[in-house]
Scaffold this active site. Sequence first.
Site, PDB file in Angstrom:
ATOM      1  N   LYS A   1      43.272 -16.460  42.078  1.00  0.00           N
ATOM      2  CA  LYS A   1      41.967 -16.229  42.726  1.00  0.00           C
ATOM      3  C   LYS A   1      41.921 -16.979  44.049  1.00  0.00           C
ATOM      4  O   LYS A   1      42.350 -18.124  44.131  1.00  0.00           O
ATOM      5  CB  LYS A   1      40.853 -16.735  41.810  1.00  0.00           C
ATOM      6  CG  LYS A   1      39.490 -16.699  42.502  1.00  0.00           C
ATOM      7  CD  LYS A   1      38.363 -16.579  41.544  1.00  0.00           C
ATOM      8  CE  LYS A   1      37.933 -17.908  40.972  1.00  0.00           C
ATOM      9  NZ  LYS A   1      36.879 -17.688  39.967  1.00  0.00           N
TER      10      LYS A   1
ATOM     11  N   TRP B   1      39.563 -14.487  29.913  1.00  0.00           N
ATOM     12  CA  TRP B   1      40.875 -13.967  30.343  1.00  0.00           C
ATOM     13  C   TRP B   1      41.899 -14.192  29.231  1.00  0.00           C
ATOM     14  O   TRP B   1      42.765 -13.363  28.983  1.00  0.00           O
ATOM     15  CB  TRP B   1      41.350 -14.660  31.637  1.00  0.00           C
ATOM     16  CG  TRP B   1      40.759 -14.088  32.885  1.00  0.00           C
ATOM     17  CD1 TRP B   1      39.551 -13.494  33.022  1.00  0.00           C
ATOM     18  CD2 TRP B   1      41.370 -14.051  34.189  1.00  0.00           C
ATOM     19  NE1 TRP B   1      39.357 -13.095  34.317  1.00  0.00           N
ATOM     20  CE2 TRP B   1      40.445 -13.421  35.050  1.00  0.00           C
ATOM     21  CE3 TRP B   1      42.577 -14.494  34.711  1.00  0.00           C
ATOM     22  CZ2 TRP B   1      40.714 -13.226  36.408  1.00  0.00           C
ATOM     23  CZ3 TRP B   1      42.846 -14.302  36.059  1.00  0.00           C
ATOM     24  CH2 TRP B   1      41.926 -13.667  36.896  1.00  0.00           C
TER      25      TRP B   1
ATOM     26  N   PHE C   1      45.320 -28.996  35.626  1.00  0.00           N
ATOM     27  CA  PHE C   1      46.591 -28.292  35.820  1.00  0.00           C
ATOM     28  C   PHE C   1      47.452 -28.913  36.924  1.00  0.00           C
ATOM     29  O   PHE C   1      48.675 -28.858  36.866  1.00  0.00           O
ATOM     30  CB  PHE C   1      46.338 -26.799  36.145  1.00  0.00           C
ATOM     31  CG  PHE C   1      47.590 -26.066  36.527  1.00  0.00           C
ATOM     32  CD1 PHE C   1      48.526 -25.718  35.569  1.00  0.00           C
ATOM     33  CD2 PHE C   1      47.857 -25.768  37.852  1.00  0.00           C
ATOM     34  CE1 PHE C   1      49.704 -25.081  35.924  1.00  0.00           C
ATOM     35  CE2 PHE C   1      49.031 -25.121  38.224  1.00  0.00           C
ATOM     36  CZ  PHE C   1      49.955 -24.773  37.254  1.00  0.00           C
TER      37      PHE C   1
ATOM     38  N   PRO D   1      35.577 -20.320  29.970  1.00  0.00           N
ATOM     39  CA  PRO D   1      35.425 -20.440  28.518  1.00  0.00           C
ATOM     40  C   PRO D   1      36.412 -19.625  27.694  1.00  0.00           C
ATOM     41  O   PRO D   1      36.428 -19.730  26.477  1.00  0.00           O
ATOM     42  CB  PRO D   1      33.994 -19.939  28.291  1.00  0.00           C
ATOM     43  CG  PRO D   1      33.761 -18.958  29.393  1.00  0.00           C
ATOM     44  CD  PRO D   1      34.505 -19.491  30.578  1.00  0.00           C
ATOM     45  N   GLY D   2      37.228 -18.776  28.348  1.00  0.00           N
ATOM     46  CA  GLY D   2      38.297 -18.148  27.580  1.00  0.00           C
ATOM     47  C   GLY D   2      38.360 -16.638  27.581  1.00  0.00           C
ATOM     48  O   GLY D   2      39.104 -16.057  26.802  1.00  0.00           O
TER      49      GLY D   2
HETATM   50  C1  LIG Z   1      35.748 -19.074  36.873  1.00  0.00           C
HETATM   51  S1  LIG Z   1      36.166 -20.228  35.654  1.00  0.00           S
HETATM   52  C2  LIG Z   1      37.387 -19.376  34.732  1.00  0.00           C
HETATM   53  C3  LIG Z   1      36.864 -18.298  33.825  1.00  0.00           C
HETATM   54  C4  LIG Z   1      37.947 -17.781  32.884  1.00  0.00           C
HETATM   55  N1  LIG Z   1      38.966 -17.051  33.620  1.00  0.00           N
HETATM   56  C5  LIG Z   1      37.398 -16.871  31.829  1.00  0.00           C
HETATM   57  O1  LIG Z   1      37.578 -15.664  31.951  1.00  0.00           O
HETATM   58  O2  LIG Z   1      36.787 -17.359  30.868  1.00  0.00           O
HETATM   59  C6  LIG Z   1      37.135 -21.388  36.565  1.00  0.00           C
HETATM   60  C7  LIG Z   1      37.676 -22.502  35.729  1.00  0.00           C
HETATM   61  O3  LIG Z   1      38.661 -23.218  36.493  1.00  0.00           O
HETATM   62  C8  LIG Z   1      38.709 -24.525  35.967  1.00  0.00           C
HETATM   63  N2  LIG Z   1      39.473 -25.412  36.851  1.00  0.00           N
HETATM   64  C9  LIG Z   1      39.205 -25.738  38.142  1.00  0.00           C
HETATM   65  N3  LIG Z   1      40.125 -26.612  38.601  1.00  0.00           N
HETATM   66  C10 LIG Z   1      41.010 -26.822  37.590  1.00  0.00           C
HETATM   67  C11 LIG Z   1      42.178 -27.620  37.461  1.00  0.00           C
HETATM   68  N4  LIG Z   1      42.627 -28.372  38.467  1.00  0.00           N
HETATM   69  N5  LIG Z   1      42.844 -27.607  36.283  1.00  0.00           N
HETATM   70  C12 LIG Z   1      42.399 -26.846  35.252  1.00  0.00           C
HETATM   71  N6  LIG Z   1      41.291 -26.062  35.329  1.00  0.00           N
HETATM   72  C13 LIG Z   1      40.598 -26.047  36.477  1.00  0.00           C
HETATM   73  C14 LIG Z   1      37.236 -24.876  35.826  1.00  0.00           C
HETATM   74  O4  LIG Z   1      37.045 -25.953  34.928  1.00  0.00           O
HETATM   75  C15 LIG Z   1      36.645 -23.558  35.318  1.00  0.00           C
HETATM   76  O5  LIG Z   1      36.486 -23.569  33.914  1.00  0.00           O
END
Ligand SMILES: C[S@@+](CC[C@H](N)C(=O)[O-])C[C@H]1O[C@@H](n2cnc3c(N)ncnc32)[C@H](O)[C@@H]1O
Length: 254
Positions: A203, A95, A139, A92-93
Amino acid sequence: MRKTELQRSYLLIKRLFQTQSAVQYAKQQPRNLKGRSKSSQDWLTRQLADPYVEKARMMNYRCRSAFKLMEMDDKYKILKPGDMVLDCGAAPGSWTQVAVERTNAAGKQERAPQGAVFSIDLLHFHAVPGATIFGGMDFTTSLAQQRLRESLAGRQVNCVMSDMAPNATGVRMLDQESITNLCYEVLRFALAMSAHGANLVVKIWDNGDVPKLERDIQTYYEKVKRVKPRASRGDSAEHFLLARGFKGFPPAPT
Ligand SMILES: C[S@@+](CC[C@H](N)C(=O)[O-])C[C@H]1O[C@@H](n2cnc3c(N)ncnc32)[C@H](O)[C@@H]1O
């Protein structure tokens, strides 16, 4: 070095606050659990007992993950004012919020250089002032990467971060392969877009493929470290590979 009176008071208040909030949250029990699955009940109970969840709320971060990045940055200095940052898997944002603060992407520190943050996620998420958001984009697709390249407009990136996690299927081997593939996708993009000396954070879920990934990253960066921030839950396989000092490409063999 002897601690000053001020330092001693600060430590005392900090310890008191930590103890109080731990006690306060350990006592909280989730209500309205009727009809919820066992895993959802466990999740709620864990959220209420987690001091980082409350700390994130108090500090206006969108989720507790913010503390993982802050901890890594405090220790390894991967972000600085003026940096261009790419945040992959950003929803959700939190980072992105930390990256905006630390690179001065919103221009709040008048005397420091202003950075820029580009954040992408499969999900749509609310704007973070100071960041450029690409919501609803995968991505790994060439379309998404082309959009990012266009936005960068020839500028090189100083830090590429990925907190991306695939939707877990529950089949360990498949999930591990998916997250490793995401890391390679991020690495490929980082190699093409990074400035000399840039940093990379990805990660991973600890698995047998990680040593090879680590070696592959090491080819292009001065230092690579496997890091488990304190804010990362102890019972999760989550780790981060943190690479500093992008060296560029080794010269082609003659
Ligand atoms: C653990 S959350 C990230 C939390 C974020 N770092 C924060 O601090 O708010 C992982 C995110 O990776 C995204 N995600 C997974 N595969 C993805 C991809 N191929 N392209 C873009 N986002 C992806 C998911 O939708 C999810 O929102």
